[in-house]
Design a protein around this motif. Sequence first.
Motif, short mmCIF file in Angstrom:
data_model
loop_
_atom_site.label_atom_id
_atom_site.label_comp_id
_atom_site.label_asym_id
_atom_site.label_seq_id
_atom_site.Cartn_x
_atom_site.Cartn_y
_atom_site.Cartn_z
N GLU A 1 0.84 -1.21 0.00
CA GLU A 1 0.00 0.00 0.00
C GLU A 1 0.86 1.25 0.00
O GLU A 1 0.59 2.22 -0.72
N ARG A 2 1.92 1.21 0.79
CA ARG A 2 2.82 2.37 0.84
C ARG A 2 3.53 2.59 -0.50
O ARG A 2 3.69 3.71 -0.96
N LEU B 1 1.07 4.18 -2.97
CA LEU B 1 0.88 5.61 -2.69
C LEU B 1 2.11 6.42 -3.09
O LEU B 1 2.01 7.53 -3.58
N HIS C 1 -4.28 5.11 4.70
CA HIS C 1 -3.86 4.97 3.29
C HIS C 1 -5.05 5.22 2.36
O HIS C 1 -4.91 5.89 1.34
N THR D 1 1.95 10.73 7.76
CA THR D 1 1.99 9.45 7.02
C THR D 1 2.41 9.69 5.57
O THR D 1 3.29 9.00 5.04
#
Length: 606
Positions: free
Chosen positions: A476-477, A480, A506, A540
Amino acid sequence: MASGHGTIPEEVIENVLARHDIVDTVSKVVQLSKQGKYLWGLCPFHSEKSPSFTVTPDRGVFHCFGCGMGGNAIKFRMEIEGLSFPEAVRIMAEESDIPVPEGRGGAMAPPDPERDRLIQAYELSAKFYHFLLKNTEYGTAAMDYLRTRGFSDKMIDQFQIGYAPDRWDTLLQFLEKRSFDLAEMEKGGLLSVRGENKGYLDRFRGRVIFPIANRMGKTIAFAGRILGEGQPKYLNSPESRLFNKSRILYNLHQSKASIRKTRQIVLFEGYGDVISAWEAGVHNGVATMGTSLTEGHVALMKSLGDEIVLAYDGDKAGQAAALKAIPLLEDSGLRVKVALLPSGLDPDEFISRHGGDRFREQVIDSAVSSIKFKLIYLKKNHILLEEDGKIAYVKEALEIIAGLHSSTEREVYLREISSELELSYDSLKQDCNLLRASMQKNNPEGDNNDKRWNNGRHKKGQVQTPTLLPAYHVAERRLLSFMIQDPEAAAYVGERLGEEFNIDDHAAIAAYLYAYYAQGKPPGISRFLSSLQDDRLEKTATAISMMDTPPDWNTQVLDDCIREVQKYPLLRKIEPKREEMIQAEKSGDFLRAAQIASEILALERQ
């Protein structure tokens, strides 16, 4: 200047970010050194011994790997100076002569009605107390006291000094009439709880009231001085969501124009000193809130000026406080001078005895260097008429002088001691050089090396052990990270995954990104952060933007990540089914166990 909320036009925010380079903004507060593609320094937001705070110039962001704080130049100023988003943007716009029209679509500050009500209550209470001081018989004795202290009516008005009568419910009734929520007012520090929780009473009673304003000039707290005998002599508002005394300086809102012009700040110990000095023509004076100097104060001052003049009281306690403040200020890169007051006098008393002109010329303009002050301070502790006293003084003085980098400076101070105590300059110089040599032997890197990371805030190192993230989290990171760099990657992920991220933050960042690109805005983490307006999401997103993802992506990389993200909810369903199957086998229900096994297989195929 409009308060908090008005929508700030998008182009103002963009101009502010364009004019306020992240490196310039941060290096006013943190000493930075280049290593690789980052600039590193010691984090101003938590204590650490080795640097984990980074600035990435090409992305326009800062990020601390230690405490997780991160964001763009606006965010940095908000955190250092305790400002809301609109306040920070307005201040930065003002500094760069960028006009701020109200309005048309831009970044709205998230509404914060409780904070607004508290500010409104403080502003009204300040006017109320001021009125009581000047226009009622309650205030007569307080007015007499202020006049004997030498405060003119003009100063009483300008600093909105007031009086809280010695009664239980003066302010309580005032706030109640205006329908303020009394529990909120207690939480914000205007009222206190009565014994055994039987309602509320005024926090300030029988005190002269000094309103404390934030940088925008809004009243956010009070300092009350008792009239007559009693304890405590000074009472501050408690810490609240508006008031953090280790980050607020008294009178900063009025003095910042003069500070910006002179790049110099005069730091006093008390409110009375600031007010008297203002009347004497010293308009760059501020004071701490009855606490000793903190790292928050230092960071705030460093963002405004280059030189600090310490104008503390002339008594022992004042001089000791100045001595303690010097290393904190110098380690942050500020130049420090110390104003010398005749023993026992505070600035307020000096001005009422000798007048404002003499105060400016003989005290402020004649302030001495921090080294000179340390030598004078040392001298007071030794009886120089006795041989032992003289030797002890010279020994300690040489330790101070030997630490100086400039040989010219060392010579000036050595010659002074030589003529003052009738000692040979050459022998003093020889002793000083021997001392320097032994200092360098004990610290082979040289004192500079220490200096590089030491900006005065780092007593206790806090090292966090990195935790290994599960595969879906990493995926997920990564997604993004690609999406922040490239709108096409965002479009690709949007079609296939949308907001179906497993981690709420997220999913929120993805939703903001889709909206951001839908408005036709260019990629760039610094600008995107200003559209978030949420503390946790900003941290984040900043951390994600620091990942080393190559800027060029292909659909296969994105597909792999998307698969990993979609797999997780299925895996979560499989785990409890495995448990169930084992339980069924244990209890001998083999038919049920076989049924569950086929369900697991179906999920695994998916």
